[in-house]
Design a protein around this motif. Structure first.
Motif, PDB file in Angstrom:
ATOM      1  N   LEU A 104     -14.400  -6.286   1.643  1.00 29.79           N
ATOM      2  CA  LEU A 104     -13.517  -6.846   2.663  1.00 29.79           C
ATOM      3  C   LEU A 104     -12.867  -8.154   2.230  1.00 29.79           C
ATOM      4  O   LEU A 104     -11.762  -8.472   2.660  1.00 29.79           O
ATOM      5  N   ASP A 105     -13.559  -8.899   1.375  1.00 30.48           N
ATOM      6  CA  ASP A 105     -12.965 -10.144   0.899  1.00 30.48           C
ATOM      7  C   ASP A 105     -11.702  -9.884   0.084  1.00 30.48           C
ATOM      8  O   ASP A 105     -10.812 -10.741   0.006  1.00 30.48           O
ATOM      9  N   LYS A 106     -11.594  -8.686  -0.484  1.00 32.44           N
ATOM     10  CA  LYS A 106     -10.402  -8.307  -1.254  1.00 32.44           C
ATOM     11  C   LYS A 106      -9.332  -7.655  -0.370  1.00 32.44           C
ATOM     12  O   LYS A 106      -8.144  -7.819  -0.620  1.00 32.44           O
ATOM     13  N   THR A 107      -9.777  -6.909   0.636  1.00 30.89           N
ATOM     14  CA  THR A 107      -8.847  -6.024   1.351  1.00 30.89           C
ATOM     15  C   THR A 107      -8.411  -6.486   2.733  1.00 30.89           C
ATOM     16  O   THR A 107      -7.304  -6.150   3.176  1.00 30.89           O
ATOM     17  N   HIS A 108      -9.249  -7.223   3.442  1.00 29.17           N
ATOM     18  CA  HIS A 108      -8.989  -7.462   4.870  1.00 29.17           C
ATOM     19  C   HIS A 108      -7.702  -8.251   5.110  1.00 29.17           C
ATOM     20  O   HIS A 108      -6.756  -7.739   5.735  1.00 29.17           O
ATOM     21  N   GLN A 109      -7.646  -9.470   4.626  1.00 30.82           N
ATOM     22  CA  GLN A 109      -6.430 -10.271   4.823  1.00 30.82           C
ATOM     23  C   GLN A 109      -5.252  -9.643   4.086  1.00 30.82           C
ATOM     24  O   GLN A 109      -4.109  -9.671   4.573  1.00 30.82           O
ATOM     25  N   ALA A 110      -5.523  -9.053   2.926  1.00 28.69           N
ATOM     26  CA  ALA A 110      -4.457  -8.435   2.134  1.00 28.69           C
ATOM     27  C   ALA A 110      -3.783  -7.286   2.888  1.00 28.69           C
ATOM     28  O   ALA A 110      -2.568  -7.075   2.754  1.00 28.69           O
ATOM     29  N   THR A 111      -4.558  -6.548   3.681  1.00 29.08           N
ATOM     30  CA  THR A 111      -3.985  -5.439   4.457  1.00 29.08           C
ATOM     31  C   THR A 111      -3.046  -5.970   5.537  1.00 29.08           C
ATOM     32  O   THR A 111      -1.948  -5.427   5.742  1.00 29.08           O
ATOM     33  N   PHE A 112      -3.458  -7.014   6.221  1.00 27.14           N
ATOM     34  CA  PHE A 112      -2.565  -7.650   7.196  1.00 27.14           C
ATOM     35  C   PHE A 112      -1.281  -8.128   6.517  1.00 27.14           C
ATOM     36  O   PHE A 112      -0.176  -7.914   7.025  1.00 27.14           O
ATOM     37  N   ASP A 113      -1.445  -8.787   5.372  1.00 26.65           N
ATOM     38  CA  ASP A 113      -0.275  -9.326   4.664  1.00 26.65           C
ATOM     39  C   ASP A 113       0.677  -8.213   4.225  1.00 26.65           C
ATOM     40  O   ASP A 113       1.902  -8.342   4.341  1.00 26.65           O
ATOM     41  N   ALA A 114       0.101  -7.130   3.723  1.00 26.70           N
ATOM     42  CA  ALA A 114       0.918  -6.014   3.252  1.00 26.70           C
ATOM     43  C   ALA A 114       1.757  -5.424   4.382  1.00 26.70           C
ATOM     44  O   ALA A 114       2.942  -5.127   4.214  1.00 26.70           O
ATOM     45  N   LEU A 115       1.133  -5.277   5.542  1.00 29.42           N
ATOM     46  CA  LEU A 115       1.806  -4.651   6.679  1.00 29.42           C
ATOM     47  C   LEU A 115       2.810  -5.572   7.364  1.00 29.42           C
ATOM     48  O   LEU A 115       3.903  -5.144   7.750  1.00 29.42           O
ATOM     49  N   HIS A 116       2.455  -6.846   7.513  1.00 33.88           N
ATOM     50  CA  HIS A 116       3.249  -7.729   8.359  1.00 33.88           C
ATOM     51  C   HIS A 116       4.096  -8.748   7.600  1.00 33.88           C
ATOM     52  O   HIS A 116       5.050  -9.283   8.164  1.00 33.88           O
ATOM     53  N   LYS A 117       3.765  -9.000   6.349  1.00 36.39           N
ATOM     54  CA  LYS A 117       4.583  -9.913   5.552  1.00 36.39           C
ATOM     55  C   LYS A 117       5.437  -9.153   4.540  1.00 36.39           C
ATOM     56  O   LYS A 117       6.621  -9.445   4.375  1.00 36.39           O
ATOM     57  N   GLU A 118       4.806  -8.164   3.878  1.00 36.46           N
ATOM     58  CA  GLU A 118       5.519  -7.393   2.859  1.00 36.46           C
ATOM     59  C   GLU A 118       6.197  -6.158   3.433  1.00 36.46           C
ATOM     60  O   GLU A 118       6.966  -5.482   2.740  1.00 36.46           O
ATOM     61  N   ARG A 119       5.883  -5.845   4.701  1.00 37.66           N
ATOM     62  CA  ARG A 119       6.476  -4.695   5.394  1.00 37.66           C
ATOM     63  C   ARG A 119       6.189  -3.368   4.698  1.00 37.66           C
ATOM     64  O   ARG A 119       7.016  -2.458   4.694  1.00 37.66           O
ATOM     65  N   ARG A 120       5.018  -3.275   4.105  1.00 38.17           N
ATOM     66  CA  ARG A 120       4.611  -2.005   3.488  1.00 38.17           C
ATOM     67  C   ARG A 120       4.226  -1.012   4.572  1.00 38.17           C
ATOM     68  O   ARG A 120       3.818  -1.403   5.676  1.00 38.17           O
ATOM     69  N   ARG A 121       4.297   0.266   4.225  1.00 39.19           N
ATOM     70  CA  ARG A 121       3.831   1.315   5.114  1.00 39.19           C
ATOM     71  C   ARG A 121       2.916   2.241   4.338  1.00 39.19           C
ATOM     72  O   ARG A 121       3.272   2.719   3.260  1.00 39.19           O
ATOM     73  N   PHE A 122       1.741   2.477   4.907  1.00 41.41           N
ATOM     74  CA  PHE A 122       0.768   3.364   4.275  1.00 41.41           C
ATOM     75  C   PHE A 122       0.745   4.668   5.062  1.00 41.41           C
ATOM     76  O   PHE A 122       0.286   4.707   6.197  1.00 41.41           O
ATOM     77  N   ASN A 123       1.252   5.718   4.455  1.00 40.12           N
ATOM     78  CA  ASN A 123       1.363   6.996   5.144  1.00 40.12           C
ATOM     79  C   ASN A 123       0.182   7.922   4.923  1.00 40.12           C
ATOM     80  O   ASN A 123       0.115   9.000   5.516  1.00 40.12           O
ATOM     81  N   SER A 124      -0.745   7.524   4.064  1.00 41.42           N
ATOM     82  CA  SER A 124      -1.901   8.365   3.769  1.00 41.42           C
ATOM     83  C   SER A 124      -3.029   7.505   3.210  1.00 41.42           C
ATOM     84  O   SER A 124      -2.822   6.343   2.827  1.00 41.42           O
ATOM     85  N   MET A 125      -4.224   8.110   3.128  1.00 38.05           N
ATOM     86  CA  MET A 125      -5.349   7.418   2.508  1.00 38.05           C
ATOM     87  C   MET A 125      -5.076   7.185   1.031  1.00 38.05           C
ATOM     88  O   MET A 125      -5.533   6.197   0.450  1.00 38.05           O
ATOM     89  N   GLU A 126      -4.298   8.073   0.422  1.00 28.40           N
ATOM     90  CA  GLU A 126      -3.943   7.917  -0.990  1.00 28.40           C
ATOM     91  C   GLU A 126      -3.129   6.632  -1.201  1.00 28.40           C
ATOM     92  O   GLU A 126      -3.350   5.893  -2.166  1.00 28.40           O
ATOM     93  N   ASP A 127      -2.209   6.375  -0.290  1.00 26.79           N
ATOM     94  CA  ASP A 127      -1.411   5.141  -0.357  1.00 26.79           C
ATOM     95  C   ASP A 127      -2.324   3.914  -0.284  1.00 26.79           C
ATOM     96  O   ASP A 127      -2.153   2.948  -1.035  1.00 26.79           O
ATOM     97  N   LEU A 128      -3.273   3.957   0.636  1.00 27.92           N
ATOM     98  CA  LEU A 128      -4.195   2.844   0.790  1.00 27.92           C
ATOM     99  C   LEU A 128      -5.093   2.698  -0.432  1.00 27.92           C
ATOM    100  O   LEU A 128      -5.346   1.588  -0.902  1.00 27.92           O
ATOM    101  N   ALA A 129      -5.565   3.828  -0.955  1.00 33.46           N
ATOM    102  CA  ALA A 129      -6.437   3.797  -2.135  1.00 33.46           C
ATOM    103  C   ALA A 129      -5.710   3.176  -3.324  1.00 33.46           C
ATOM    104  O   ALA A 129      -6.290   2.387  -4.082  1.00 33.46           O
ATOM    105  N   ASN A 130      -4.449   3.527  -3.496  1.00 38.87           N
ATOM    106  CA  ASN A 130      -3.663   2.967  -4.601  1.00 38.87           C
ATOM    107  C   ASN A 130      -3.459   1.463  -4.422  1.00 38.87           C
ATOM    108  O   ASN A 130      -3.553   0.684  -5.381  1.00 38.87           O
ATOM    109  N   TYR A 131      -3.168   1.058  -3.191  1.00 44.91           N
ATOM    110  CA  TYR A 131      -2.959  -0.363  -2.924  1.00 44.91           C
ATOM    111  C   TYR A 131      -4.249  -1.149  -3.141  1.00 44.91           C
ATOM    112  O   TYR A 131      -4.247  -2.216  -3.776  1.00 44.91           O
ATOM    113  N   TYR A 132      -5.356  -0.622  -2.654  1.00 44.43           N
ATOM    114  CA  TYR A 132      -6.637  -1.312  -2.808  1.00 44.43           C
ATOM    115  C   TYR A 132      -7.071  -1.354  -4.277  1.00 44.43           C
ATOM    116  O   TYR A 132      -7.718  -2.313  -4.708  1.00 44.43           O
ATOM    117  N   ALA A 133      -6.704  -0.325  -5.031  1.00 45.80           N
ATOM    118  CA  ALA A 133      -7.015  -0.332  -6.465  1.00 45.80           C
ATOM    119  C   ALA A 133      -6.331  -1.509  -7.151  1.00 45.80           C
ATOM    120  O   ALA A 133      -6.903  -2.161  -8.040  1.00 45.80           O
TER     121      ALA A 133
END
Length: 207
Positions: A104-133
């Motif tokens: 969570l120290d790697k992903t939690h704030q980063a997920t908020f930032d990706a969605l609300h600052k970078e305007r990314r959209r994750f349409n599947s678990m694969e998208d999330l897995a790639n981003y978290y990688a």
């Protein structure tokens, strides 16, 4: 001198009592009709119901994070991701998976930032897995975890708790399974934390 000191202490005490009296059930927070059991009866539990897609949760997160780091040892803090629609489910699975993998120290704030600052959209678990990688999370472990029994169990437990809490909006704070705090009633995000502190003290004194 002592008289002045006594008067000063009395004024401080009066101010504290007046402030405490500002927080009233049904006005600044709600009492949950059927309290939800907590994990550890020896501690006061604070739970945040949140959703990664919620802009208010994204705005609240830095303030909440700072507050959580200063909580005393007798207060437990946890988060429960809310699923208001199908698009919220992959992100809830991602949260629980990261929690179990201690990422969570790697992903939690980063997920908020990706969605609300970078305007990314994750349409599947694969998208999330790639981003978290890209954040340093083991992709294979994460992908397997999202479909694991452990995550499914946490999803079910979370849904049951949220129902018991009576969550209608996010972010919402729950204190000791008994009290529900929203920004509307508490007067904003900072107000939510002040009401939480008041209720934590109430519960601490009741133990």
């Amino acid at each position: 001198m002592f008289r002045k000191l006594a008067i000063g202490l009395l004024l401080i005490l009066t101010a504290v009592i007046a402030q405490a009296e500002e927080y009233k059930a049904g006005v600044n927070y709600d009492v949950i009709a059927m309290p939800v059991p907590t994990a550890d009866k020896t501690k006061v539990e604070v739970v945040e119901a949140f959703g990664y897609l919620c802009p208010h949760c994204a705005h609240f997160e830095p303030l909440l994070h700072s507050w959580v780091t200063k909580l005393p040892a007798d207060v437990d803090f946890a988060r429960v991701p809310v699923i208001f629609s199908r698009s919220w489910e992959p992100l809830a699975r991602a949260y629980y998976s990261s929690e179990i993998l201690h990422d969570l120290d790697k992903t939690h704030q980063a997920t908020f930032d990706a969605l609300h600052k970078e305007r990314r959209r994750f349409n599947s678990m694969e998208d999330l897995a790639n981003y978290y990688a890209d954040l340093g999370v083991d992709k294979d472990k994460f992908t397997k975890m999202t479909q694991s029994f452990a995550v499914n169990m946490r999803m079910n437990q979370g849904a049951s708790k949220l129902k018991g809490y009576g969550i209608q909006s996010v972010p919402t704070l729950i204190v000791n399974g008994k009290y529900r705090i929203t920004a509307d009633k508490a007067g904003g995000h900072a107000g939510m934390l002040k009401v939480a502190e008041y209720l934590i003290e109430q519960e601490r004194n009741a133990q």
